[in-house]
Design an enzyme around this catalytic site. Structure first.
Site, PDB file in Angstrom:
ATOM      1  N   ASP A  20      56.998   2.279  -9.258  1.00 53.18           N
ATOM      2  CA  ASP A  20      56.864   1.380 -10.401  1.00 53.18           C
ATOM      3  C   ASP A  20      55.396   1.359 -10.813  1.00 53.18           C
ATOM      4  OD1 ASP A  20      56.656  -0.595 -12.257  1.00 53.18           O
ATOM      5  OD2 ASP A  20      57.689  -2.143 -11.089  1.00 53.18           O
ATOM      6  N   ASP A  92      57.092  -7.399 -14.001  1.00 51.51           N
ATOM      7  CA  ASP A  92      55.943  -6.870 -13.265  1.00 51.51           C
ATOM      8  C   ASP A  92      55.739  -7.490 -11.880  1.00 51.51           C
ATOM      9  OD1 ASP A  92      55.703  -5.594 -15.682  1.00 51.51           O
ATOM     10  OD2 ASP A  92      53.531  -5.858 -15.839  1.00 51.51           O
ATOM     11  N   HIS A 135      50.944 -16.411 -11.786  1.00 50.41           N
ATOM     12  CA  HIS A 135      51.944 -16.043 -12.807  1.00 50.41           C
ATOM     13  C   HIS A 135      53.337 -16.586 -12.503  1.00 50.41           C
ATOM     14  CE1 HIS A 135      49.096 -13.487 -14.756  1.00 50.41           C
ATOM     15  NE2 HIS A 135      48.944 -12.711 -13.693  1.00 50.41           N
ATOM     16  N   ASP A 172      40.564 -15.278 -12.963  1.00 50.73           N
ATOM     17  CA  ASP A 172      41.320 -14.019 -12.946  1.00 50.73           C
ATOM     18  C   ASP A 172      41.387 -13.501 -14.390  1.00 50.73           C
ATOM     19  OD1 ASP A 172      43.716 -12.609 -11.078  1.00 50.73           O
ATOM     20  OD2 ASP A 172      44.107 -12.525 -13.243  1.00 50.73           O
ATOM     21  N   HIS A 174      43.878 -12.223 -15.929  1.00 39.57           N
ATOM     22  CA  HIS A 174      45.169 -12.477 -16.580  1.00 39.57           C
ATOM     23  C   HIS A 174      45.351 -13.974 -16.808  1.00 39.57           C
ATOM     24  CE1 HIS A 174      45.774  -8.664 -14.304  1.00 39.57           C
ATOM     25  NE2 HIS A 174      46.377  -8.294 -15.426  1.00 39.57           N
ATOM     26  N   ASP A 265      40.005  -9.341 -10.754  1.00 42.84           N
ATOM     27  CA  ASP A 265      40.269  -8.264 -11.706  1.00 42.84           C
ATOM     28  C   ASP A 265      39.441  -8.477 -12.976  1.00 42.84           C
ATOM     29  OD1 ASP A 265      41.724 -10.532 -12.329  1.00 42.84           O
ATOM     30  OD2 ASP A 265      43.687  -9.575 -12.102  1.00 42.84           O
ATOM     31  N   TYR A 305      41.923  -5.421  -8.242  1.00 41.79           N
ATOM     32  CA  TYR A 305      42.618  -4.188  -7.881  1.00 41.79           C
ATOM     33  C   TYR A 305      41.704  -3.000  -7.684  1.00 41.79           C
ATOM     34  CZ  TYR A 305      46.093  -7.453  -9.300  1.00 41.79           C
ATOM     35  OH  TYR A 305      46.827  -8.605  -9.383  1.00 41.79           O
TER      36      TYR A 305
END
Ligand code: X5A
Ligand code: ZN
Length: 673
Positions: A20, A92, A135, A172, A174, A265, A305
């Site tokens: 994935d 995700d 998330h 972060d 996101h 990230d 990451y």
């Protein structure tokens, strides 16, 4: 009081079991490299840690639905095919037979961190966890997240410790939509998030992530979204948002606990963020938050990451929590145009909710919403993205320099009858300054030099500054007979010695004698009352507040949105903090100022106080030693005149000092990243 570190190797024991592309970056090594870096740098050893517990069902139900919890509970018994199938209903994210166990440990670690901080076992701490949390939603896993660790921690703190105001800072890259949804109606939790957005083209592509989503009902104003509409944001962009949005609002909110969704990230090299902020910026972001809530700060790992920048950023954060001097801020050239546009938008939609933003400019006339673009992913765009990601991951940047703490933390130069504060060292030099220096002293200080004690104080201070420059002593504190006389001399001396730039911050109406040249070797910022003559030359700035420094609100606002940006952009090698007689500043505001300034110049701050101020030697020493400042209480609106003054000064100076900008204008950096 110590820093906690919660980590368990068990959380490295799950991984993606199928192909994935969206999930392949979320690997166990994220945690192992981070922890190993903490060990290698001697940081893990300096933290307080212990075994971590699993979150209980009751804990998880603080945020999640029973149906969802029951569903996740079944995953350890699923076959590979079942797991794949189960995963498909969410976005995700992937499941693994051991992820439920790890998710309980991740949430449990966050809760234990809250327990340790709230009970006073430690001052602050970090939980190094996998899976991340921000998330995940009430009934859905999402974005590598299973349970919402930080949201659960906030609810837990409210319930168990009756915490009335929690600040969540989500740095972060996101948007933590799970956290936003959890608290959007709740005014007791202020959620701040910046995130890569690109006008909704970036994952999770939600309209809900834009700047005008501010919370609903009673929670209006307590959700702050800062969308990044371009990649490549750097240290200046991040700090601008802190100085002009987050910090003023956070100080006004006055949290009793600060939780950080500490995703890295947002650092350079990350394939998701594609931003350019360097790992050392996290030292500053952490430092700037460390005096809120009496120092009660819990950082919980989210994303990150790039296996090179992630551990560096984690180390910068933990080392700052431990109290080591921050590295010099790097690469500050002022925010880019796109960042300024976001800043402008965020400030304007929050004007009506926060008095510190009351005078922010109105929404830009160019209708931002027209820029929102429908999300249509073309195939060729995708391949381009993959290549871009590779380029980002191959980026190189210098490793943050080692941060060494001088052997002596805080040295004091005090009259014999003033006792030496705890944990400080009395400093005096028996070494008689050389003849040239003595003569210079005499020349400069005709009257005072006849007094031998003044002379010896001065030579002690000169030698103290030298020792600070050599990293033998971190910071210092002195009571002097006449600050007005001593300061110019020290400045002159310091600016010619090893110190390239000296930031002089003067609190109170002391009329400092020249020489303050405009050569950039010194930057003088003085806070006084309205009797003082207003100056705003590039290097000589006076801010005259209506009630001098007595109004906490106006004073704090000036520190956060004027002094800090100036100080960071100036990047001094030494800070002289002056407190004149009758400055009027209250103890707690003074302590915040002292603490905040230590983010500059490797923490090399020398505080000079008029001898009449000896009652505050103790609190000043405590701040120099890194103790958290006491809370200022919820701030009322600063005086209208003061806000106008600050705005006027900011406007006047923003051509020279780009970190003062809050709106797009001609003088902006101009280039888009
Ligand atoms: C915690 C975190 C990112 C998910 C990205 C999915 N999640 N495209 O950083
Ligand atoms: Zn992330």
């Amino acid at each position: 009081m110590g820093t906690a570190l919660f980590y368990d190797e068990e959380m490295t024991k799950y991984k993606l079991l199928w192909v994935d592309p969206a999930c392949k970056i979320e690997v166990p090594e994220r945690l192992t490299v981070s922890y190993e870096a903490l060990v290698k740098n001697g940081l893990a050893d300096r933290c307080i840690s212990g075994p971590i517990r699993e979150a209980t069902d009751a804990d998880i139900l603080l945020v999640h639905s029973e149906e969802y919890l029951e569903a996740v509970k079944k995953t350890p018994y699923m076959t590979l095919e079942d797991l794949k199938e189960f995963t498909l209903q969410y976005g995700d994210v992937y499941f693994h037979p051991n992820i439920y166990h790890c998710a309980k440990l991740a949430a449990g670690a966050a809760l234990q961190l809250v327990d340790s901080v709230m009970t006073g076992t430690v001052r602050n701490g970090m939980a190094l966890v996998r899976p991340p949390g921000h998330h995940s939603m009430r009934s859905a896993a999402n974005g590598f997240c299973v349970f919402n660790n930080v949201a659960t921690a906030a609810q837990y703190a409210k319930k168990k410790y009756s915490v009335e105001r929690v600040l969540i800072v989500d740095w972060d890259i996101h948007h933590g939509q799970g956290v936003q949804y959890c608290f959007q109606e709740d005014p007791s939790v202020l959620y701040f998030s910046w995130h890569r957005y690109e006008h909704q083209k970036f994952w999770p592509n939600l309209r809900d992530s834009d700047f005008d989503i501010i919370g609903t009902d009673k929670g209006a104003g307590f959700n702050i979204n800062v969308p990044w509409n371009k990649v490549g944001m750097n240290n200046s962009d991040y700090l601008s948002i802190f100085f002009h949005v987050l910090l003023p609002v956070a100080y006004e909110f006055c949290p009793e606990l600060v939780l950080v969704c500490a995703g890295f990230d947002s650092a350079i090299g990350d394939p998701e963020g594609e931003m350019c902020a360097t790992p050392d910026i996290f030292a500053h972001l952490t430092h700037l938050l460390m005096n809120l809530a009496g120092g009660k700060l819990c950082a919980v790992l989210e994303g990150g990451y790039n296996l090179t920048s992630l551990p560096q950023s984690v180390c910068q954060t933990v080392q700052t929590l431990l109290g080591d001097p921050a590295p010099l801020p790097t690469n500050l050239f002022g925010p880019c145009e796109s960042a300024l546009e976001s800043l402008h938008c965020v400030r304007s939609v929050h004007r009506q909710y926060w008095s510190c933003l009351k005078h922010a400019a109105e929404l830009p006339t160019s209708e931002i919403s027209t820029k929102r673009i429908k999300i249509e992913e073309k195939e060729d765009e995708k391949t381009e993205n993959e290549e871009e990601k590779k380029r980002v991951e191959e980026k190189v940047w210098p490793e943050p320099p080692k941060r060494v703490s001088p052997l002596i933390h805080t040295a004091v130069v005090l009259p014999d009858d003033v006792p030496c504060p705890n944990r400080c060292e009395r400093f005096s030099t028996l070494a008689i300054p050389d003849l040239v220096t003595v003569n210079k002293l005499r020349e400069n200080l005709l009257e005072a030099a006849s007094d031998s004690s003044a002379l010896s104080t001065l030579s002690s201070l000169i030698s103290l500054i030298e020792k600070m420059g050599q990293n033998e002593i971190r910071n210092g504190l002195a009571l002097v007979h006449d600050v007005c006389m001593v300061v110019p001399y020290l400045v002159q001396h310091a600016a010619t010695a090893s110190n390239r730039r000296v930031l002089v911050v003067c609190v109170g109406d002391a009329r400092l004698r020249s020489p303050f040249k405009d050569d950039g070797k010194t930057l003088l910022v003085q806070f006084g009352n309205k009797e003082l003559e207003e100056k705003h030359n590039k290097y000589n700035i006076t801010v005259c507040l209506q009630k001098g420094c007595t109004d906490i609100s106006g004073f704090t606002h000036t520190v956060l949105s004027l002094l800090l940006p100036l100080g960071y952009e100036y990047d001094p090698s030494l800070v002289l903090l002056i407190r004149s007689a009758d400055s009027g500043v209250c103890d707690s505001a003074w302590q915040h100022l002292t603490g905040l300034l230590q983010g500059l110049a490797h923490g090399r701050t020398l505080v000079l106080m008029q001898e009449t101020e000896k009652a505050c030697v103790g609190i000043t020493a405590s701040s120099l030693l890194g103790d958290a400042a006491p809370s200022l209480g919820q701030l009322h609106a600063p005086l209208l005149e003061d806000v106008e003054t600050i705005e006027r000064v900011r406007h006047r100076l923003q051509v020279d000092w780009k970190l003062l900008q809050t709106t797009v204008m001609e003088t902006g950096r101009g280039d888009s990243p």
